[in-house]
Design an enzyme around this catalytic site. Structure first.
Site, short mmCIF file in Angstrom:
data_model
loop_
_atom_site.label_atom_id
_atom_site.label_comp_id
_atom_site.label_asym_id
_atom_site.label_seq_id
_atom_site.Cartn_x
_atom_site.Cartn_y
_atom_site.Cartn_z
N ARG A 37 13.25 -4.04 -21.90
CA ARG A 37 12.34 -4.85 -22.58
C ARG A 37 13.04 -4.88 -23.99
NH1 ARG A 37 6.26 -3.62 -20.52
NH2 ARG A 37 6.17 -5.57 -19.11
N LYS A 202 -2.66 -6.24 -1.81
CA LYS A 202 -3.83 -7.06 -1.49
C LYS A 202 -3.80 -8.44 -1.60
CE LYS A 202 -6.67 -3.37 -3.88
NZ LYS A 202 -7.24 -3.31 -5.31
N GLY A 355 5.81 -5.86 -10.95
CA GLY A 355 6.64 -4.67 -11.32
C GLY A 355 7.18 -3.90 -10.00
N GLY A 378 1.56 -8.94 -15.65
CA GLY A 378 0.44 -9.89 -15.48
C GLY A 378 0.78 -11.26 -16.05
P1 ADP Z 1 4.01 -6.37 -7.04
O1 ADP Z 1 3.78 -5.14 -8.24
O2 ADP Z 1 5.58 -6.42 -6.92
O3 ADP Z 1 3.06 -7.33 -7.45
P2 ADP Z 1 2.05 -5.20 -5.59
O4 ADP Z 1 1.52 -4.30 -6.69
O5 ADP Z 1 1.08 -5.94 -5.31
O6 ADP Z 1 3.37 -5.62 -5.74
O7 ADP Z 1 2.08 -4.19 -4.33
C1 ADP Z 1 2.76 -2.91 -4.21
C2 ADP Z 1 2.55 -1.95 -3.32
O8 ADP Z 1 1.99 -2.69 -2.03
C3 ADP Z 1 3.38 -0.80 -2.95
O9 ADP Z 1 3.04 0.35 -3.55
C4 ADP Z 1 3.46 -0.71 -1.38
O10 ADP Z 1 3.47 0.78 -1.12
C5 ADP Z 1 2.21 -1.40 -0.88
N1 ADP Z 1 2.10 -1.91 0.41
C6 ADP Z 1 3.10 -2.81 0.79
N2 ADP Z 1 3.06 -3.07 2.09
C7 ADP Z 1 2.12 -2.02 2.56
C8 ADP Z 1 1.41 -1.85 3.72
N3 ADP Z 1 1.46 -2.33 4.83
N4 ADP Z 1 0.18 -0.93 3.71
C9 ADP Z 1 -0.11 -0.47 2.86
N5 ADP Z 1 0.41 -0.66 1.41
C10 ADP Z 1 1.64 -1.46 1.45
MG MG Z 2 2.47 -3.76 -8.30
#
Ligand code: ADP
Ligand code: MG
Length: 399
Positions: A37, A202, A355, A378
């Protein structure tokens, strides 16, 4: 934000410029662990310096209590020291607990053209997050021009992000413009086919993004835990996989919307399962029709990996947010790695946001093979949902 003014539209010579950056960097024992950053803000800082501005840098860092007390573990000093190394000139840090007080005001008035000072952590004062008028006015009194280059914080309506823009001419910095324009162009005018890959934990976190992307993407690839909510909505039984029961209706609506709009929504056909989310447990590849009742899906399977890689190889624009599986464990990183490799080896314009997705591509050593990695979690998510950012809205319109 091509309708908004940037530093190139104003005369900064001899002016006191308050430059809001996002130096909210990870620290370990008083040193900066990842200076991405800081490096990303250098083009703006160097531009201002080379054009004779008197620069006052301001940032937040972590989450101090905000009771107007100096908390050494949240001091911006490590970030300032890193900046000094990178830019090769002195940077004076002003203020212990009183941000934008008398000391900062007189220091700002003593600056000469091209000199740089830095305020202590803005969040030592709770007026920052509260967008308190008094704090806003004190910040505004330090400068003649305000520049926002803090993309990572541009979604927060805080004093140093949107409040201050009501009192001094406000323009965008180079990083802010690059981030916003890249994501905007991708959504508004992508080269086709446009393939968006969404994963992560999610559906409820990503619903706004999936819906908005359906209006611009040709193909949407789904992985991560959220695929199990979609699979369940299609009537599959998903065992003990992470599934959001209260999102099933929303998931059905998404499936319908994809159908109606002719978006190619790709959902896993096979998954890697285990009895628990842990390293070293026994794993099993199954078709999505045969997920055992006592097992959970933790990664996409080999057939799905192949189909996803093929779709990515055909794309002219690729956007990726969210890992395909629990990539933190080597047993469940294969799907995420396959997607990362497909994105890295494609000739498409490739954009990565989020992230954990950025962490994943760095972990696999492929970061230098993507076109653009967003520095803001975000803020990029909010843009991808099709929403405006308070920090951009507040800037002066281009005449
Ligand atoms: P980003 O930060 O890239 O937006 P998220 O924060 O939405 O991504 O999600 C990342 C998390 O999702 C990781 O910690 C990963 O372990 C979890 N994850 C991915 N696939 C699964 C799964 N099948 N079951 C449970 N957790 C999962
Ligand atoms: Mg995340």
């Amino acid at each position: 934000m091509r309708n908004k003014k940037t530093i190139e539209d104003v005369d900064v010579e001899g002016k006191r410029v308050l430059l809001r950056v996002d130096f909210n960097v990870p620290l370990y024992e008083g040193t900066v662990v990842d200076d991405t950053r800081i490096r990303e803000a250098l083009p703006t800082i160097e531009y201002l310096r080379d054009h004779g501005a008197r620069i006052i840098i301001a940032t937040h860092l972590g989450r101090p209590a905000g009771h107007g007390e100096f908390e050494s573990q949240f001091s911006v000093m490590p970030a300032a020291l890193r900046l000094i190394q990178l830019i090769g000139q002195p940077v004076t840090v002003i203020g212990g607990s009183e941000i934008a007080g008398e000391e900062a005001l007189s220091a700002s008035l003593a600056l000469k053209d091209g000199q740089i000072m830095m305020l202590e952590n803005l969040r030592f004062d709770d007026g920052e997050t509260a967008n308190d008028l008094n704090f806003v006015k004190r910040l505004a009194s330090l400068c003649d021009i305000y520049v926002n280059d803090a993309f990572g914080a541009a979604h927060r309506p805080h004093a140093s992000i949107s409040g201050i823009a009501e009192f001094v001419p406000a323009v965008g910095g180079k990083l802010l413009a690059k981030e916003v324009n890249t994501l905007h162009d991708m959504l508004q005018n992508p080269e086709r086919p446009f393939v968006a890959i969404l994963g992560g934990s999610k559906v409820s976190d990503k619903i706004g993004i999936i819906e908005n992307l359906m209006d611009s993407a040709d193909t949407i690839i789904i992985g991560g835990a959220m695929c199990f909510t979609l699979l369940a909505a299609q009537g599959h039984s998903v065992g003990t996989s992470k599934m959001e029961e209260d999102m099933l209706d929303v998931a059905k609506r998404l499936l319908d919307k994809a159908d109606k709009q002719g978006v190619n929504l790709m959902i896993p056909t096979d998954v890697v399962c285990a009895e628990a989310m842990a390293e070293g447990v026994e794993t099993k590849v199954v078709s999505v029709d045969e997920i055992p009742d006592d097992m959970m899906g933790l990664d996409i399977g080999p057939e799905t990996r192949k189909a996803y890689a093929a779709a990515i190889a055909d794309a002219a624009t690729v956007f990726w947010n969210g890992p395909m599986g629990v990539f933190e464990f080597p047993s469940f990183e294969v799907g995420t790695k396959a997607v990362a490799e497909a994105v890295a080896s494609s000739d498409a314009m490739s954009v990565i946001g989020g992230g954990d997705s950025v962490a994943a591509i760095k972990k696999f050593g492929l970061a230098d093979q993507v076109s653009f990695m967003s520095t803001g979690g975000g803020a990029s998510m909010q843009l991808l949902e099709g929403k405006d950012l308070p920090g951009v809205v507040a800037l002066q319109d281009r005449g």
